[in-house]
Design a protein around this motif. Structure first.
Motif, PDB file in Angstrom:
ATOM      1  N   ASN A 166      -9.406 -13.801 -13.057  1.00 47.61           N
ATOM      2  CA  ASN A 166      -9.756 -13.728 -11.648  1.00 47.61           C
ATOM      3  C   ASN A 166     -10.607 -14.907 -11.184  1.00 47.61           C
ATOM      4  OD1 ASN A 166      -9.624 -11.864  -9.257  1.00 47.61           O
ATOM      5  ND2 ASN A 166     -11.796 -12.321  -9.351  1.00 47.61           N
ATOM      6  N   ASN A 167     -11.478 -15.372 -12.063  1.00 47.72           N
ATOM      7  CA  ASN A 167     -12.458 -16.345 -11.579  1.00 47.72           C
ATOM      8  C   ASN A 167     -12.279 -17.765 -12.083  1.00 47.72           C
ATOM      9  OD1 ASN A 167     -14.066 -14.544  -9.998  1.00 47.72           O
ATOM     10  ND2 ASN A 167     -14.711 -13.629 -11.931  1.00 47.72           N
TER      11      ASN A 167
ATOM     12  N   GLY B 113      -6.310  -7.986 -17.075  1.00 48.67           N
ATOM     13  CA  GLY B 113      -7.446  -7.806 -16.185  1.00 48.67           C
ATOM     14  C   GLY B 113      -8.791  -7.925 -16.860  1.00 48.67           C
ATOM     15  N   GLN B 114      -8.785  -8.187 -18.145  1.00 50.28           N
ATOM     16  CA  GLN B 114     -10.047  -8.315 -18.860  1.00 50.28           C
ATOM     17  C   GLN B 114     -10.452  -9.785 -18.953  1.00 50.28           C
ATOM     18  OE1 GLN B 114     -11.675  -5.606 -20.049  1.00 50.28           O
ATOM     19  NE2 GLN B 114     -10.050  -4.355 -19.157  1.00 50.28           N
TER      20      GLN B 114
ATOM     21  N   THR C 149     -12.293  -3.725 -13.316  1.00 42.68           N
ATOM     22  CA  THR C 149     -11.062  -3.365 -14.016  1.00 42.68           C
ATOM     23  C   THR C 149     -11.246  -2.054 -14.760  1.00 42.68           C
ATOM     24  OG1 THR C 149     -10.898  -5.736 -14.373  1.00 42.68           O
ATOM     25  CG2 THR C 149      -9.230  -4.383 -15.387  1.00 42.68           C
TER      26      THR C 149
ATOM     27  N   GLN D 116      -4.013 -12.562 -14.642  1.00 47.52           N
ATOM     28  CA  GLN D 116      -4.623 -11.268 -14.935  1.00 47.52           C
ATOM     29  C   GLN D 116      -3.670 -10.385 -15.711  1.00 47.52           C
ATOM     30  OE1 GLN D 116      -5.935 -10.273 -10.871  1.00 47.52           O
ATOM     31  NE2 GLN D 116      -7.934  -9.968 -11.800  1.00 47.52           N
TER      32      GLN D 116
ATOM     33  N   THR E 277      -0.064  -6.442  -7.705  1.00 46.12           N
ATOM     34  CA  THR E 277      -0.172  -6.589  -6.258  1.00 46.12           C
ATOM     35  C   THR E 277      -0.075  -8.056  -5.880  1.00 46.12           C
ATOM     36  OG1 THR E 277      -1.611  -4.688  -6.144  1.00 46.12           O
ATOM     37  CG2 THR E 277      -1.641  -6.178  -4.279  1.00 46.12           C
TER      38      THR E 277
ATOM     39  N   SER F  81      -3.655  -4.118  -9.799  1.00 45.67           N
ATOM     40  CA  SER F  81      -4.234  -5.224  -9.044  1.00 45.67           C
ATOM     41  C   SER F  81      -3.434  -6.500  -9.228  1.00 45.67           C
ATOM     42  CB  SER F  81      -5.661  -5.474  -9.506  1.00 45.67           C
ATOM     43  OG  SER F  81      -6.404  -4.315  -9.313  1.00 45.67           O
TER      44      SER F  81
ATOM     45  N   GLY G 182     -10.883  -4.736  -5.639  1.00 47.57           N
ATOM     46  CA  GLY G 182     -10.142  -5.853  -6.213  1.00 47.57           C
ATOM     47  C   GLY G 182     -10.192  -5.736  -7.716  1.00 47.57           C
ATOM     48  N   ALA G 183     -10.059  -6.865  -8.366  1.00 48.89           N
ATOM     49  CA  ALA G 183     -10.163  -6.865  -9.823  1.00 48.89           C
ATOM     50  C   ALA G 183     -11.033  -8.048 -10.198  1.00 48.89           C
ATOM     51  CB  ALA G 183      -8.783  -6.973 -10.448  1.00 48.89           C
ATOM     52  N   GLU G 184     -12.155  -8.157  -9.493  1.00 45.52           N
ATOM     53  CA  GLU G 184     -12.928  -9.390  -9.605  1.00 45.52           C
ATOM     54  C   GLU G 184     -13.776  -9.452 -10.867  1.00 45.52           C
ATOM     55  OE1 GLU G 184     -13.568  -6.913  -7.696  1.00 45.52           O
ATOM     56  OE2 GLU G 184     -15.718  -6.548  -7.513  1.00 45.52           O
ATOM     57  N   SER G 185     -13.976  -8.316 -11.556  1.00 43.03           N
ATOM     58  CA  SER G 185     -14.786  -8.389 -12.765  1.00 43.03           C
ATOM     59  C   SER G 185     -14.278  -7.366 -13.773  1.00 43.03           C
ATOM     60  CB  SER G 185     -16.241  -8.083 -12.425  1.00 43.03           C
ATOM     61  OG  SER G 185     -16.324  -6.770 -11.897  1.00 43.03           O
ATOM     62  N   GLU G 186     -14.759  -7.503 -14.982  1.00 48.15           N
ATOM     63  CA  GLU G 186     -14.382  -6.535 -16.015  1.00 48.15           C
ATOM     64  C   GLU G 186     -14.804  -5.141 -15.618  1.00 48.15           C
ATOM     65  OE1 GLU G 186     -16.027  -8.169 -19.749  1.00 48.15           O
ATOM     66  OE2 GLU G 186     -13.982  -7.805 -20.432  1.00 48.15           O
TER      67      GLU G 186
ATOM     68  N   GLY H 289       1.904   1.858  -3.615  1.00 44.47           N
ATOM     69  CA  GLY H 289       0.771   2.549  -4.216  1.00 44.47           C
ATOM     70  C   GLY H 289       0.799   2.672  -5.720  1.00 44.47           C
TER      71      GLY H 289
ATOM     72  N   ALA I  20      -5.626  -0.520   4.125  1.00 45.03           N
ATOM     73  CA  ALA I  20      -5.081   0.422   3.152  1.00 45.03           C
ATOM     74  C   ALA I  20      -5.420   1.849   3.572  1.00 45.03           C
ATOM     75  CB  ALA I  20      -5.635   0.126   1.768  1.00 45.03           C
TER      76      ALA I  20
ATOM     77  N   TYR J 262      -2.987   4.978   4.361  1.00 44.00           N
ATOM     78  CA  TYR J 262      -3.051   6.300   3.721  1.00 44.00           C
ATOM     79  C   TYR J 262      -3.028   7.388   4.780  1.00 44.00           C
ATOM     80  CZ  TYR J 262      -4.244   3.957  -0.601  1.00 44.00           C
ATOM     81  OH  TYR J 262      -4.208   3.159  -1.714  1.00 44.00           O
TER      82      TYR J 262
ATOM     83  N   THR K 291       0.837  -1.221   0.000  1.00 43.46           N
ATOM     84  CA  THR K 291       0.000   0.000   0.000  1.00 43.46           C
ATOM     85  C   THR K 291       0.854   1.245   0.000  1.00 43.46           C
ATOM     86  OG1 THR K 291      -0.306  -0.479   2.336  1.00 43.46           O
ATOM     87  CG2 THR K 291      -2.259  -0.550   0.968  1.00 43.46           C
TER      88      THR K 291
ATOM     89  N   LEU L 155      -1.533   9.428  -7.626  1.00 40.18           N
ATOM     90  CA  LEU L 155      -2.474   8.419  -7.135  1.00 40.18           C
ATOM     91  C   LEU L 155      -1.744   7.332  -6.353  1.00 40.18           C
ATOM     92  CD1 LEU L 155      -5.475   7.444  -7.356  1.00 40.18           C
ATOM     93  CD2 LEU L 155      -4.683   5.984  -9.208  1.00 40.18           C
ATOM     94  N   LYS L 156      -2.215   7.101  -5.140  1.00 38.94           N
ATOM     95  CA  LYS L 156      -1.741   5.930  -4.388  1.00 38.94           C
ATOM     96  C   LYS L 156      -2.832   4.875  -4.511  1.00 38.94           C
ATOM     97  CE  LYS L 156       2.047   7.281  -2.208  1.00 38.94           C
ATOM     98  NZ  LYS L 156       3.261   6.466  -2.186  1.00 38.94           N
ATOM     99  N   PHE L 157      -2.528   3.825  -5.226  1.00 39.80           N
ATOM    100  CA  PHE L 157      -3.575   2.844  -5.499  1.00 39.80           C
ATOM    101  C   PHE L 157      -3.327   1.571  -4.700  1.00 39.80           C
ATOM    102  CE2 PHE L 157      -4.850  -0.941  -7.842  1.00 39.80           C
ATOM    103  CZ  PHE L 157      -6.185  -0.687  -8.050  1.00 39.80           C
ATOM    104  N   SER L 158      -4.371   0.989  -4.162  1.00 37.62           N
ATOM    105  CA  SER L 158      -4.178  -0.329  -3.548  1.00 37.62           C
ATOM    106  C   SER L 158      -5.364  -1.227  -3.864  1.00 37.62           C
ATOM    107  CB  SER L 158      -3.999  -0.202  -2.043  1.00 37.62           C
ATOM    108  OG  SER L 158      -5.248  -0.080  -1.431  1.00 37.62           O
ATOM    109  N   ASP L 159      -5.055  -2.475  -3.996  1.00 40.06           N
ATOM    110  CA  ASP L 159      -6.052  -3.462  -4.376  1.00 40.06           C
ATOM    111  C   ASP L 159      -6.277  -4.358  -3.167  1.00 40.06           C
ATOM    112  OD1 ASP L 159      -6.718  -6.250  -5.146  1.00 40.06           O
ATOM    113  OD2 ASP L 159      -6.866  -5.357  -7.137  1.00 40.06           O
TER     114      ASP L 159
ATOM    115  N   LYS M  78      -7.320   5.527 -12.748  1.00 38.72           N
ATOM    116  CA  LYS M  78      -5.888   5.728 -12.991  1.00 38.72           C
ATOM    117  C   LYS M  78      -5.631   6.731 -14.106  1.00 38.72           C
ATOM    118  CE  LYS M  78      -3.581   1.662 -11.266  1.00 38.72           C
ATOM    119  NZ  LYS M  78      -2.887   0.422 -11.570  1.00 38.72           N
TER     120      LYS M  78
ATOM    121  N   THR N 214     -11.082   0.761 -12.288  1.00 38.17           N
ATOM    122  CA  THR N 214      -9.704   1.064 -11.894  1.00 38.17           C
ATOM    123  C   THR N 214      -9.005   1.857 -12.990  1.00 38.17           C
ATOM    124  OG1 THR N 214      -9.650  -1.008 -10.689  1.00 38.17           O
ATOM    125  CG2 THR N 214      -7.540   0.020 -11.161  1.00 38.17           C
TER     126      THR N 214
END
Ligand SMILES: Nc1ncnc2c1ncn2[C@@H]1O[C@H](COP(=O)(O)OP(=O)(O)OP(=O)(O)O)[C@@H](O)[C@H]1O
Ligand SMILES: Nc1ncnc2c1ncn2[C@@H]1O[C@H](COP(=O)(O)OP(=O)(O)OP(=O)(O)O)[C@@H](O)[C@H]1O
Ligand SMILES: [Mg+2]
Ligand SMILES: [Mg+2]
Lengths: 369, 510, 296, 357
Positions: free
Chosen positions: D268-269, D171-172, C21, D166, A307, A304, C14-18, A300, C53, C57, A297, C38-42, C28, C24
């Protein structure tokens, strides 16, 4: 925390006791990582960041302590994540929807957690089922129960609960939450249990060799059931602290926590084959997982997926270093078949001190000379 | 049960009386209507061939296995012990065959676990360690009791197991082959302690295959044969030959046990040559020459590095100084696999953890090394496997209902025989036998020694390690003597006796 | 040291779906455009990670914190810490339940419940004048997740007064194509020819269901009406192919609005407490026309 | 008289059958199928439509294929006392590799849809399998040569692997448009889903290896007592490495099936939580996680039980929030009935019954 050296004279061999080595290495690597963060990122080197490791991982520590006992006994408990979730759910429902007091609900859920652990223990011990499967079933069951209670998340607004959750103890201008205090108490009690109580030693004995422990007349069955009870209790307590942390109950809380707890335990030097492990190691394990996350974090800039890759890579670097350092500093190369250190049936691990300190096995003159 | 041997008159009331004990395992009738009595203040030795049912009788007594029939009375009271826990509570302390301790716990803990000294609600480690050290000192063992048990050799572990049993006052003490890997010296120490206990009125049940020990300590002997009671005798009524006869059921020439067996004429080419070989943290500067058709005995005391020598020569511990040569050509063993490819076999001393693969069948255990030598793909057909296994089961007299029984279920001695068979099946050029006769009955010991010598006559080289110095002297052509992990000398056998070896060990140069 | 550059800490789920994404990506890229650091965290789909997170920050003393809470509850303690550290907080995508509204400054995002209602209304519209019964098979999202709960409730709200509609089967497909396909396969076997409508909680499950319908020899979009959410690229393609009837938009493109708001907040200017993203419903007839301008 | 001895023989044979380790898993499977039948009268119906067999049973077989592949690969790993929790991630990586390489576009040429892949399909498939193998080798190296504990060694890839997948797909969800690729996971051969043949092939290969080479013996020996196996000359490390490599390979194959079936790859899945199901399948099939003896057929039955269970919850209308509870109950029931305690109870019951007559 090493109990055995409270005895007799101080000696050099003790200081570098091979059994403490994994712990020292883990500690050193933790400091290394923290040091790296301090140099690399602005604001990282502060007491609060360090304390945050505790605040944010208090529940994990509690759960991992329970897990450590189970793993030392040679078992595994995958149900902990589910137990945490169902604890938050039951607590939240009772407090929020049924307006019960915190002081009624908490003992109740702790009791339920312990009872559930005991149930799993009985299945494992008396029905001779595999811990992995029983507790995996337990995971499904507890998570499922959450959704049967409520699929939505329940926010807790009870004033006693919220004030307790938001209470902060000040330390040198920084602060920690009540959870941290609970976790540290659990930690201390766990050390006492593991190293200063018969119960704890019997757990180690069972992990070392269950059949031998039985033949030595130790209460194997009772202890094993109690170990799972303890883990269930710790998971429920973890759930209570998690409820403090989140101030809500939700079926999707603590997803994958069983793996985090297991990882923390194993990183801390506990062997999944049982019989070897340290509560302090588990603390370091939790801290290391926390520091990895904090590093990421603070960075940053990772996407994803990077990470995830970074977490995996750091974990990998850490574990490989741990193994290599351990092997290197025990001096002795593995024998060509010693599968991995401490496999149950490992041949006597011959240690270097015996050579360097001279033989301490003295024998009387043989007969007839 | 042999009805025609009346039980000798009882000196007092037995503290333990087992009657009509019957126990079946799948495929084995291990105990058939066995009667056993134990009196206070006596050492009672249980004797019988491997697989006769001695250990089973003990396990039935202490509640490890439930009996199918029969009753047990303790001091006149009928009891039902369902677990070792209950047996301990009833005042029975047991050392089971094989070391049954926890390898990961410290020596001190292994002795006192279950009865830790406590102070202010916590284990008092200082007192514990001191008590353990004192107790072991009483057995002439001065070791660091805070180290985990598995850092010690098997003999020390056996002493610790004994110490555990002695650590508390009990009514009955049971020792199932506690001396199988002990030196003469430790045995005497143990006996001294046993005599003290006996004088205090403790009843001691002892199992051993060593006749000297039986006659050295016992008051009374019970003989089992094939799970049946052969008889109970006072020790002075039973000459050795009769005892053996009763155990085995046939005549055995006891004299041959004591005769030097090796004749020097067979020695041939040098097979394995170690020059200044060593392993860091283990044996150092080893010069050893092993010739075809010859038995090289290794002499030394407990912890002198005999086992380490064997591990070095077999590639378990890499040879990181000096060199090894096989058949004149330099050899480098990275693993046992390499050694096996060179025709070397090794029967380890620690049968339980390094030898048998408990859940595999006798057949699979026997062909395992041969198969490993052949490699993955040249798989022995099942038929061949059975043929090999059956051949050795017959040849070595392994007592098992069939070749498919898991080896872990065999009696200790029979496991040892199966291990020997494993290596004989590989048709080796050299065999390292580390305590091969551990836990083996008299008759079988003779057979095994005969086998060994027969093999040497066919040109096999043998490195022979045993804590029974007499045995070493008898079978070896030469004896190399180790002290503190170094070779201190070499003696030609035949002309020497045990005294000479001990003298060398004690420091007299050759 | 770059004193004047605004630092924004953004804690993504997270990045669990399109969809996620794209979200995100939007944050960005617009940060870069707006010159925001930008400080990004997943958080790998874990709420506790998001809280951690946010805490870090605070320790890093960023200027503004933004995050997309997946769950409404559980944020109070950490938000209090943020407030104590005088760092303003912006919520994106979803609101939080807190006792004290001043814990966050603004909320930018869509409303899943409203989306569910839109889907329901489209159905009611579509079947205007048709006599029932109309059997609906519902493919739910991950059990317990907010969109799954609200899109379900939104539908129920609309159709409960209309007794032609009946949900005959409902199962979770975990928001994935594989899940949607597998569940639909089972539905098609156990409810053979009854199903009229598939109501899928996102496009991915709908696409999976479409495959299952096709493999069963039926025509999605005609034999079985497909209603879905998100309006992702995949959804649009399905609509253009005539296999999906409608997709209710749920826009992930919150980045520009977020940057704008963050700048205002950092400058101490007032911002609206609720900023609603513009979202529409895309029936398949309009898909082809709208497709070229789609960004995700 | 003849008759009595006949029935006696049959009873003996029946008893032997009942004592067979696969009997109870099989019984559980049959019970689940019958339960389905009770709710859906068409459940056992299989109809032939233009040369393909259709029906619930076929669906279950088809759906169970990826899980069965992964579980089959996992079985030898577990037999050596190991475990591989990275298989789910490996499935995702392999699926992503294949999808990115094939990808493919749809061109409409003269009103006809034609598809082209980025690289030849065989290359893509080989690459995906290669990546799976590589992952397995990585795990195996960490376990066998570095000496890490299996669960932690594979946990590393479990965490990082999804990231890698990913990364590959940016990521897509990568949709695949190349028609021939769909044959793997959705095609039919001789009326049955192609995937079923793949499982059969892998099972056959493993079976052959176990029965006609010493691999089965060595794996079992290592699982029971690694140290003693080493003393007997077995190269435990090499075999451990191979076992993990094979596990990675079969997970890679499963990834191909999954991506081909849903015509896309979702970093991811794809294969999410598959490791748990695979381990569950292995254990339901009677293999102990403590290492040692194992059963490939048992694993297959285990996978079928899990898939049937999933199918059942979907088709008999279990509300989604109760899915997990139902699964848990089935797991408990199956395990408890398989336990020695219950077996003994049942056998004693039967003995007293027979004795009483
Ligand atoms: N004097 C000693 N004090 C303590 N440990 C010793 C001593 N000598 C040897 N050992 C231990 O014993 C090991 C070497 O013994 P090894 O097993 O090779 O001996 P051995 O001659 O085979 O004895 P044993 O009778 O136990 O089979 C060493 O690694 C060391 O750990
Ligand atoms: N748990 C068991 N299951 C099946 N058979 C067993 C079991 N334990 C022992 N046996 C069998 O019972 C018989 C008696 O074994 P036991 O161990 O009592 O012999 P023993 O007299 O102690 O022999 P040894 O001198 O070799 O130790 C042997 O044939 C053995 O194979
Ligand atoms: Mg015995
Ligand atoms: Mg030795």
């Amino acid at each position: 925390m090493k109990p055995l050296n409270s005895t007799e004279r101080f000696s050099l061999g003790r200081l570098f006791d091979a059994r403490l080595l994994p712990l020292l290495i883990t500690l050193a690597l933790f400091l290394l990582m923290f040091g790296y963060g301090s140099v690399a990122y602005r604001g990282f080197f502060s007491l609060q960041v360090f304390l945050n490791l505790f605040i944010d991982n208090a529940f994990l520590l509690i759960v991992a302590v329970g897990m450590t006992f189970v793993v030392i006994s040679g078992g595994i408990d995958l149900s902990v994540g589910g137990v945490v979730a169902v604890t938050t759910m039951i607590s939240a429902t009772l407090i929020q929807n049924h307006h019960l007091s915190l002081w009624v609900v908490t003992p109740l859920v702790l009791g339920m957690g312990a009872l559930f652990g005991a149930f799993q223990g009985v299945l494992i011990q008396y029905f001779r089922l595999q811990p992995f499967i029983v507790t995996l079933g337990g995971l499904f069951l507890t998570r499922g129960l959450c959704f049967l209670i409520n699929i939505e998340s329940i926010t807790i607004t009870d004033p006693v609960y919220t004030s307790l959750a938001e209470y902060r103890f000040a330390i040198f201008g920084c602060f920690v939450s009540a959870n941290v205090v609970i976790a540290l108490v659990v930690f201390a009690v766990a050390i006492w249990l593991a190293h200063y109580s018969t119960f704890g030693r019997v757990i180690y004995a069972i992990g070392g060799n269950e059949r031998s422990a039985m033949l030595m007349g130790l209460p194997v069955a009772r202890t094993k059931v109690l170990v799972y009870t303890l883990s269930g209790f710790c998971a429920a307590l973890g759930g209570v602290t998690f409820t403090f942390y989140m101030l809500s109950g939700y079926g999707l809380h603590a997803q994958g926590m069983e793996l985090d707890a297991l990882a923390a335990t194993v990183i801390g030097g506990t062997l999944l084959t049982g019989g070897v492990g340290y509560i302090t190691g588990t603390l370091f394990g939790v801290m290391i997982l926390g520091v990895i996350q904090t590093l990421i974090t603070f960075d940053g800039t990772l996407s994803s997926w990077w990470t995830r890759i970074a977490i995996g890579a750091l974990l990998c670097i850490f574990c490989v270093m741990q193994r290599l350092l351990e092997r290197h500093s025990t001096g002795k190369k593995r024998d060509s078949i010693g599968h991995q250190k401490g496999v149950k049936a490992a041949p006597p691990a011959r240690q270097p001190e015996a050579a360097s300190l001279g033989p301490n096995l003295t024998l009387e003159q043989p007969h007839g000379v | 049960m042999n009805a025609n041997t009346p039980l000798p008159a009882a000196p007092a009331l037995p503290i333990l009386h087992m009657r009509g004990i019957d126990k079946r395992f799948p495929g084995v009738h291990a105990l058939k209507n066995v009667e056993f009595r134990l009196f206070p203040g006596e050492v009672h030795t249980l004797m019988g061939q491997n697989g006769a049912g001695k250990s089973t009788l003990i396990k039935v007594l202490t509640g490890v296995h439930p009996a199918d029939a029969g009753e047990i009375t303790l001091a006149g009271q009928q009891v039902h012990l369902t677990a070792p826990e209950a047996a301990e509570a009833a005042g029975i302390r047991t050392v089971y065959q094989e070391v049954n301790l926890c390898p990961n716990l410290s020596v001190a803990e292994n002795i006192y676990i279950g009865r830790f000294p406590k102070r202010a609600g916590r284990i008092d480690w200082a007192t514990l360690n001191r008590a353990a050290a004192d107790l072991l000192a009483g057995l002439a063992l001065h070791i660091d009791v805070t180290r985990p048990l598995n850092t010690y050799p098997i003999a020390v572990q056996q002493m610790v197991a004994i110490a555990r049993a002695l650590s508390v006052d009990a009514r009955i003490l049971i020792l199932d082959e506690p001396t199988s890997s002990l030196d003469e010296d430790e045995v005497q120490k143990l006996f001294t302690v046993l005599r003290q206990l006996k004088a205090r009125g403790m009843a001691i049940l002892f199992v051993t295959h060593f006749l000297e020990q039986t006659y050295g300590i016992s008051d009374r002997i019970t003989v089992l044969r094939n799970g049946e009671l052969e008889g109970e005798y006072r020790v002075d009524e039973l000459p050795r030959l009769t005892l053996i006869h009763k155990m085995v059921g046939r005549q055995i020439d006891l004299e041959s046990l004591n005769q030097p067996q090796a004749n020097a004429a067979t020695a041939g080419e040098t097979f394995l040559n170690a020059r200044d070989a060593g392993h860091s943290g283990g044996v150092q500067g080893l010069d050893l020459e092993i010739r075809a058709g010859e038995v090289l005995g290794l002499g030394g005391l407990l912890g002198s590095g005999r086992t380490e020598t064997a591990r070095l020569l077999f590639g378990v511990d890499g040879c990181d100084s000096g060199q090894l040569a096989v058949g004149g050509k330099q050899a480098h063993f990275k693993s046992p696999h390499d050694a096996i490819q060179h025709g070397i076999g090794y029967c380890p001393e620690d049968r339980k953890t390094e030898g048998i693969i408990a859940d595999l069948s006798v057949r699979e255990n026997i062909i395992l090394a041969l198969q490993a030598k052949r490699g993955l793909f040249r798989y022995l057909p099942k038929k061949r496997q059975y043929a090999i296994a059956d051949e050795y089961i017959k040849q070595l007299g392994i007592k098992t209902p069939d070749a498919d029984r898991p080896i872990g279920l065999l009696s200790g001695g029979n496991q040892q025989k199966a291990l020997l068979a494993r290596w004989m099946a590989t048709d080796p050029k050299m065999l390292i036998l580390d305590e091969p006769t551990r836990g083996i009955d008299v008759a079988a010991k003779l057979e095994i020694m005969d086998q060994v010598l027969a093999l040497t006559r066919k040109g096999l080289a043998i490195l022979f390690i045993s804590s029974e110095m007499g045995e070493v002297v008898r079978v070896s052509h030469r004896i190399a003597v180790l002290r503190d992990r170094r070779k201190v000398g070499e003696l030609p056998a035949g002309s020497v006796d045990e005294q000479a070896v001990f003298q060398l060990i004690a420091g007299g140069e050759q | 040291q770059a004193a004047d550059k605004l630092v924004l800490g953004f804690a993504q789920v997270g990045a669990e779906s399109e969809w996620r994404t794209a979200n995100t990506e939007s944050v960005k890229s617009s940060a870069k455009e707006a010159g925001v650091e930008l400080k990004f965290s997943d958080a790998q789909q874990k709420q506790e990670n998001q809280i951690k997170a946010i805490r870090s920050y605070i320790a890093q003393k960023v200027d503004v914190i933004a995050f997309s809470p997946v769950v409404e509850s559980g944020w109070e303690p950490v938000l209090r810490e943020a407030k104590a550290a005088k760092i303003p907080v912006i919520l994106t995508d979803r609101a939080v339940k807190v006792s004290d509204d001043s814990l966050y400054t603004s909320f930018i995002g869509s409303d899943f419940l409203e989306e569910g209602r839109r889907g329901g209304r489209w159905l009611a519209d579509h079947y205007k004048g048709v006599t029932g019964p109309i059997a609906i098979a519902e493919l739910q999202g991950t059990v317990g997740s907010a969109p799954a709960i609200d899109r379900h409730n939104g539908l129920i709200e609309v159709i409960k007064s209309d007794d032609r509609f009946k949900i005959i089967a409902s199962q979770s497909g975990d928001f994935t194509r594989a899940g949607g396909k597998q569940v639909m396969e089972a539905f098609l076997k156990s409810h053979a020819k009854e199903i009229n409508v598939v109501y899928a909680h996102n496009d991915d499950m709908a696409i999976g269901a479409i495959q299952a319908i096709e493999e069963a020899g039926l025509k999605p979009g005609k034999d079985i009406i497909v209603v879905s959410f998100d309006a992702t690229k995949g959804g649009f393609q399905a609509m253009m192919a005539g296999k999906m009837n409608v997709s209710v938009e749920c826009s992930p493109l919150l980045g520009p609005q977020l940057m704008e708001t963050a700048k205002l907040v950092a400058a101490g200017k007032p911002v609206p407490k609720r900023i609603v993203t513009k979202e529409t419903v895309y029936p398949m007839e309009t898909a082809a026309a709208a497709f070229p301008s789609r960004k995700y | 008289m003849n008759q009595t001895s006949n029935t006696g023989g049959m009873r003996a044979r029946g008893a032997a059958l009942a004592r067979h380790p696969l009997f109870l898993p099989l019984l559980a499977l049959v019970a689940l199928l019958l339960l389905n039948r009770a709710f859906n009268p068409h459940f056992f119906q299989i109809v032939n439509q233009d040369g393909h067999w259709f029906g619930s049973l076929i669906d279950i077989l088809n759906r169970a294929s990826p899980l069965a592949l992964v579980a089959l690969g996992m079985t030898p790993v577990i037999a050596t006392r190991g475990v591989d929790v990275s298989v789910g991630a490996v499935v995702a990586i392999s699926a992503a590799t294949a999808a990115v390489l094939i990808g493919g576009q749809m061109h409409i040429v003269n009103g006809v849809e034609t598809y082209a892949s980025n690289v030849p399909m065989s290359v893509a498939i080989l690459a995906a399998l290669g990546v799976g193998l590589l992952c397995g080798l990585w795990n195996g190296t960490l376990v066998a040569w570095v000496g890490m504990q299996p669960i932690i060694a594979t946990l590393i890839l479990m965490v990082a692997g999804r990231g890698i997948a990913q990364l590959l797909t940016a990521g897509q969800i990568v949709t695949i448009y190349y028609q021939p690729y769909f044959y793997l996971g959705a095609g039919y051969l001789f009326g049955l889903p192609f995937a079923v043949y793949l499982v059969a092939a892998v099972l056959g290969l493993l079976w052959w290896l176990m029965k006609h080479t010493a691999l089965g013996l060595f794996i079992t020996a290592i699982g029971i007592n690694p140290v003693a196996s080493g003393f007997a000359g077995i190269k435990a490390r090499t075999i451990t490495l191979c076992v993990y490599a094979f596990c990675g390979l079969s997970a890679g194959l499963a990834g191909l099936l999954i991506s081909s079936n849903v015509k896309s790859a979702d970093g991811n899945n794809a294969g999410l939580l598959m490791e748990l199901d695979a381990i569950l399948a292995v254990t339901l099939g009677g293999t102990s996680l403590g290492g040692g003896h194992f059963s490939l057929i048992g694993t297959l039955i285990g996978a079928l039980i899990i898939q049937t269970l999933t199918y059942t919850t979907y088709s008999i209308g279990v509300p989604p929030e109760a899915n997990l509870v139902v699964k848990a109950i089935v797991v408990f029931v199956v395990c408890v009935t398989q336990s020695d305690v219950v077996k003994k109870l049942v056998i004693r019951e039967r003995m007293t019954l027979e004795g009483g007559r």
